[in-house]
Motif scaffolding. Structure first.
Motif, PDB file in Angstrom:
ATOM      1  N   PHE A  44      -3.079   1.849  22.132  1.00 11.50           N
ATOM      2  CA  PHE A  44      -3.695   0.854  21.230  1.00 11.50           C
ATOM      3  C   PHE A  44      -4.387  -0.244  22.028  1.00 11.50           C
ATOM      4  N   SER A  45      -3.715  -0.720  23.053  1.00 13.25           N
ATOM      5  CA  SER A  45      -4.246  -1.805  23.866  1.00 13.25           C
ATOM      6  C   SER A  45      -5.578  -1.421  24.510  1.00 13.25           C
ATOM      7  N   GLY A  88      -6.877  -0.559  12.155  1.00 13.30           N
ATOM      8  CA  GLY A  88      -6.742  -1.608  13.162  1.00 13.30           C
ATOM      9  C   GLY A  88      -6.127  -2.896  12.656  1.00 13.30           C
ATOM     10  N   ASN A  89      -6.212  -3.163  11.336  1.00 17.14           N
ATOM     11  CA  ASN A  89      -5.627  -4.406  10.822  1.00 17.14           C
ATOM     12  C   ASN A  89      -4.119  -4.467  11.068  1.00 17.14           C
ATOM     13  N   ALA A  90      -3.469  -3.314  11.231  1.00 18.70           N
ATOM     14  CA  ALA A  90      -2.039  -3.293  11.547  1.00 18.70           C
ATOM     15  C   ALA A  90      -1.769  -3.860  12.939  1.00 18.70           C
ATOM     16  N   GLY A 140      -3.229   3.866   4.552  1.00 18.24           N
ATOM     17  CA  GLY A 140      -4.380   3.995   5.441  1.00 18.24           C
ATOM     18  C   GLY A 140      -4.128   4.823   6.690  1.00 18.24           C
ATOM     19  N   LEU A 141      -2.917   5.276   6.863  1.00 19.43           N
ATOM     20  CA  LEU A 141      -2.557   6.056   8.051  1.00 19.43           C
ATOM     21  C   LEU A 141      -2.986   7.513   7.869  1.00 19.43           C
ATOM     22  N   GLY A 196     -11.103  -3.676  10.594  1.00 19.21           N
ATOM     23  CA  GLY A 196     -12.348  -2.933  10.692  1.00 19.21           C
ATOM     24  C   GLY A 196     -12.360  -1.883  11.788  1.00 19.21           C
ATOM     25  N   GLN A 197     -11.362  -1.899  12.637  1.00 22.04           N
ATOM     26  CA  GLN A 197     -11.293  -0.917  13.718  1.00 22.04           C
ATOM     27  C   GLN A 197     -10.244   0.141  13.375  1.00 22.04           C
TER      28      GLN A 197
END
Length: 172
Positions: free
Chosen positions: A165-166, A122-124, A93-94, A129-130
């Motif tokens: 990310f934050s 985003g699940n990583a 997915g990357l 879903g993001q």
């Protein structure tokens, strides 16, 4: 024929002080070869051509990332096969690119300044879903012997990466 090889350069104020030794090995040919091997390996790794990576490395190749210590999601020290398994798992997915911005070589070392850009599912990061975007720099040091990469050391700015990310996670 005696060839002069640059062994090291010292910086003293504004002066460069070359230290030379005698060598029968043609310097320019060996330096060009290690950089081309290093660049081919780097491009194969980041284009997920793991078969080519296997051909460009030794079975004993080591990977390390001292800057990843304490980052539970990031591998810090591994042999070649474990490192490639980690890279393959992490690429799901990357959407990313790794661009060599600058490089230099000395002896058997090739140093690459790299820009990493892309999107991570985003699940990583606990946000299903993001999609999280990133733009981050790092340094890769590759040790090349006999036209094979024997060591791969990464130094990545994880503080900036996780800050990016934050900021995106708090925007939701």
């Amino acid at each position: 024929m005696i060839r002069i090889r640059l062994v090291s350069v010292c910086l003293a104020g504004a002066f460069l002080c070359p230290i030379v030794t005698h060598s029968s090995e043609p310097l320019l040919q060996s330096v060009k070869d290690i950089e081309s091997v290093a660049r081919e390996y780097f491009h194969a790794l980041h284009s997920r051509d793991y078969g080519r990576v296997l051909r460009l490395t030794t079975e004993e190749m080591r990977f390390s990332d001292p800057t990843a210590e304490g980052q539970e999601m990031v591998i810090t020290n591994a042999g070649r096969d474990e490192f490639l398994e980690y890279m393959e798992r992490g690429s799901a997915g990357l959407e990313a690119s790794a661009t060599i911005k600058d490089s230099f070589k000395t002896g058997k070392h090739v140093v690459l300044r790299v820009l990493y850009e892309g999107k991570l599912p985003g699940n990583a990061m606990g946000a299903p879903g993001q999609t999280l975007a990133f733009h981050n720099e790092g340094v890769t040091v590759l040790v090349v012997e006999d036209n094979k990469v024997v060591e791969h050391i990464d130094y990545v700015d994880y503080e900036t990466l996780f800050q990016q990310f934050s900021e995106q996670l708090t925007e939701r």
